[in-house]
Motif scaffolding. Structure first.
Motif, short mmCIF file in Angstrom:
data_model
loop_
_atom_site.label_atom_id
_atom_site.label_comp_id
_atom_site.label_asym_id
_atom_site.label_seq_id
_atom_site.Cartn_x
_atom_site.Cartn_y
_atom_site.Cartn_z
N GLY A 245 33.29 -68.00 -40.88
CA GLY A 245 33.46 -69.43 -40.95
C GLY A 245 34.41 -69.92 -39.88
O GLY A 245 34.89 -69.14 -39.04
N PHE A 254 31.32 -78.49 -36.40
CA PHE A 254 30.55 -79.19 -37.43
C PHE A 254 29.52 -80.13 -36.79
O PHE A 254 28.36 -80.19 -37.22
CB PHE A 254 31.48 -79.99 -38.36
N MET A 259 26.36 -80.65 -39.22
CA MET A 259 26.86 -80.74 -40.60
C MET A 259 27.19 -82.20 -40.96
O MET A 259 27.62 -82.98 -40.11
CB MET A 259 28.12 -79.88 -40.78
N LEU A 264 30.90 -83.10 -46.55
CA LEU A 264 31.89 -82.03 -46.54
C LEU A 264 33.25 -82.55 -47.04
O LEU A 264 33.94 -81.88 -47.82
CB LEU A 264 32.03 -81.47 -45.12
N VAL A 293 35.39 -73.21 -43.42
CA VAL A 293 34.08 -73.70 -43.84
C VAL A 293 33.02 -72.72 -43.36
O VAL A 293 33.05 -72.28 -42.20
CB VAL A 293 33.80 -75.11 -43.28
N GLU A 294 32.08 -72.37 -44.24
CA GLU A 294 30.98 -71.49 -43.86
C GLU A 294 30.09 -72.15 -42.82
O GLU A 294 29.86 -73.37 -42.87
CB GLU A 294 30.13 -71.13 -45.09
N THR A 295 29.55 -71.35 -41.93
CA THR A 295 28.63 -71.86 -40.91
C THR A 295 27.24 -71.27 -41.03
O THR A 295 26.34 -71.66 -40.27
CB THR A 295 29.18 -71.56 -39.51
N ASN A 297 25.06 -71.65 -43.38
CA ASN A 297 24.11 -72.60 -43.96
C ASN A 297 24.61 -74.02 -43.68
O ASN A 297 25.19 -74.67 -44.55
CB ASN A 297 23.98 -72.37 -45.47
N PRO A 298 24.37 -74.53 -42.47
CA PRO A 298 24.92 -75.84 -42.08
C PRO A 298 24.46 -77.00 -42.97
O PRO A 298 25.17 -78.00 -43.07
CB PRO A 298 24.43 -76.02 -40.65
N PRO A 301 26.99 -76.36 -46.54
CA PRO A 301 28.14 -75.46 -46.32
C PRO A 301 29.09 -75.45 -47.50
O PRO A 301 29.18 -76.41 -48.27
CB PRO A 301 28.80 -76.06 -45.08
N ARG A 302 29.80 -74.33 -47.62
CA ARG A 302 30.83 -74.20 -48.65
C ARG A 302 32.19 -74.04 -47.98
O ARG A 302 32.31 -73.51 -46.88
CB ARG A 302 30.57 -72.99 -49.54
#
Length: 539
Positions: A245, A254, A259, A264, A293-295, A297-298, A301-302
């Motif tokens: 991330g 982002f 994103m 977010l 932030v995870e990348t 799964n744009p 994101p989690r």
């Protein structure tokens, strides 16, 4: 007496060596702050310093000053609205780019702490640190089953310096409380003491590992936040799952990945309120180095929670108080706000509550319905603290950690999505939570869960009653004894007063007679002395 004068002199030398007096134009600072700049220039280290034009002098100075100074820099690094850009660039580096210690030292600490050779623990250990912060640094590695991990190792020999610096802070807190009403209202000494315990706990990575496992349990299966798994831990070392991330401050990434920054930001705020009210366990050190932030799964994101060393908890009473206060502010019902604060016991007797409500309406009222970029939460807090000082309000120290976290959250939110309407998002969350707490079925369920404990406690009730009655009996006997002694003392004092009165009267009579006939007095005294001698012999 000022503690650790040599340490204060060392901090003065560092500030002078790096010419921290040149960071801000003197005309932009308050009058009292200008005296501090003059003091820095007086040190001989400032006269020959070559650091005046060093663009990284603030970062390096805070690193040399130690962990507490770095922590302060991390807090300020989230305040883009308060800090000039050239200064902010240096503070951001303190989030994970502090000067590292040697890899050989890190490996030695790992082996001593985990009681095994590095090659036995890991299939690969990367000597170059991935990140370095105030308390620890992180290396990447791989386990023998192929799992990628991060290895967090605490810095050597920092505990003593932290203890010294806190003794100086505690002295300063007491000094300010004696002279400033605002410091007394904030319970500044208690806040410093609480923060001392928090920082000392951060030195023990077993506590961080426990906090991480607890947070992971709360957010298992969540679509909003992911918490890495902890594999091994000890006081000085923690081995955890490596995540992919970017820091929450990396808005360029982002935008490049497409994103939805508004979505977010809403997730981030929802996570914060969920931690505070649902779990009563919130991350209290939310600078960008700890929130990723995870990348992968744009589109959905989690957030990723890192560094769970400093966590906050509120009592049930304080949770409800904070929720009701926020709702009262959102509804612009400032008399209700004052009533809530009064019920919490924060307002001293005799306070003009109408005047207090007017002041809160003037200060807090304008921030309602404003988007994030128009809010100055830190400035509002300063004004609220000033109101607390003027009206002698008592602010519980346990809430100061929450306020510090709110400053972090607002700073992060301003960068991520300035137009975020925090009020429209927070209001339904808080309303639902308050309703749930006041739900009779929930309260009956909680009571039902406590029945076994109540029944077990009831077995001890007769013993407790007998002990209490015996205690009352003994207390009554003690009171009776004290009463008898007081009565005896009173009688003795009365007798003494009577004797004194008789003696005084006799002396007055003798004195009067002496004036008239000294010879007669001498005869009387001889007779009295003879009678006293005969009485002693007879006795």
């Amino acid at each position: 007496m000022i503690p650790h004068v040599s340490r204060l002199i060392e901090l003065w030398r560092i500030a002078a060596h790096y010419r921290l007096d040149t960071l801000f134009p003197a005309e932009e600072l308050p009058e009292k702050a200008r005296h501090i700049l003059s003091l820095i220039r007086m040190h001989p280290a400032a006269w020959s310093s070559k650091e005046r034009k060093n663009p990284l002098k603030l970062k390096q100075a805070l690193e040399d000053m130690g962990p507490l100074a770095i922590k302060l820099g991390q807090l300020l690094s989230t305040r883009r609205d308060l800090i000039p850009p050239e200064v902010l660039q240096q503070l951001v580096l303190l989030q994970d780019r502090v000067k590292p210690f040697g890899s050989d030292v890190a490996q030695m600490r790992i082996q001593e702490s985990l009681k095994a050779d590095v090659n036995t623990l890991f299939a690969r250990f990367d000597e170059q640190p991935l990140a370095a912060a105030s308390i620890a640094q992180v290396h990447t590695a791989a386990l023998h089953d192929g799992r990628e991990v991060v290895v967090k190792v605490t810095r050597p020999n920092i505990r003593q310096q932290i203890l010294q610096d806190f003794e100086i802070l505690e002295w300063l807190g007491h000094f300010l409380e004696k002279r400033l009403e605002a410091a007394r209202a904030l319970h500044l000494s208690e806040i410093i003491q609480d923060y001392r315990q928090i920082i000392l706990k951060e030195l023990d990575l077993t506590l961080e590992a426990d906090n991480t496992r607890r947070m992971r349990h709360y957010f298992t299966g969540s679509s909003m936040m992911y918490v890495p798994e902890v594999y091994m831990d000890s006081k000085d070392v923690m081995v955890a799952e490596r995540i992919t991330g970017v820091p929450i401050s990396d808005v360029a990434t982002f935008d490049r990945l497409g994103m939805d920054r508004a979505d977010l930001a809403q997730k981030g705020l929802t996570i914060f309120f969920t931690q505070v009210f649902r779990d009563n366990f919130f991350h209290a050190d939310m600078h960008p180095g700890n929130v990723f932030v995870e990348t992968i799964n744009p589109q959905n994101p989690r957030f990723i929670a890192l560094d769970c060393a400093i966590m906050g908890e509120l009592s049930k009473h304080d949770q409800m108080t904070v929720a009701r206060m926020l709702l009262a502010v959102m509804n612009s019902d400032f008399m209700q706000l004052i009533q809530i604060v009064h019920q919490a016991g924060w307002i001293p007797p005799g306070t003009d509550q109408d005047a207090l409500a007017r002041e809160m309406r003037r200060t807090v009222g304008p921030m309602v319905s404003k988007p994030m970029h128009e809010l100055d939460f830190a400035g509002i807090l300063i004004e609220v603290m000033d109101i607390a000082r003027r009206f002698h309000l008592e602010i519980p120290p346990q809430l100061m950690l929450l306020l510090k976290t709110l400053v972090h959250v607002e700073g992060l939110g301003t960068d991520l999505y300035p137009e975020l309407d925090i009020w429209s998002l927070a209001k339904p969350i808080l309303t639902d939570w308050v309703k749930a707490q006041m739900n009779p079925q929930k309260n009956l369920k909680e009571l039902g869960q406590k029945i076994p404990d109540l029944l077990l406690g009831a077995q001890d009730l007769p013993t407790l009653m007998i002990d209490s009655l015996n205690g009352l009996k003994n207390q009554s006997a003690w009171h009776a004894k004290q009463l008898n002694e007081l009565q005896s003392m009173r009688l003795q004092m009365e007798h003494q007063q009577k004797r004194s009165w008789i003696f005084g009267s006799v002396m007055a009579i003798l004195l009067s007679i002496a004036i008239i006939s000294p010879w007669f007095v001498s005869v009387i005294l001889i007779v009295l002395a003879s009678i006293l001698a005969i009485w002693r012999v007879a006795k």
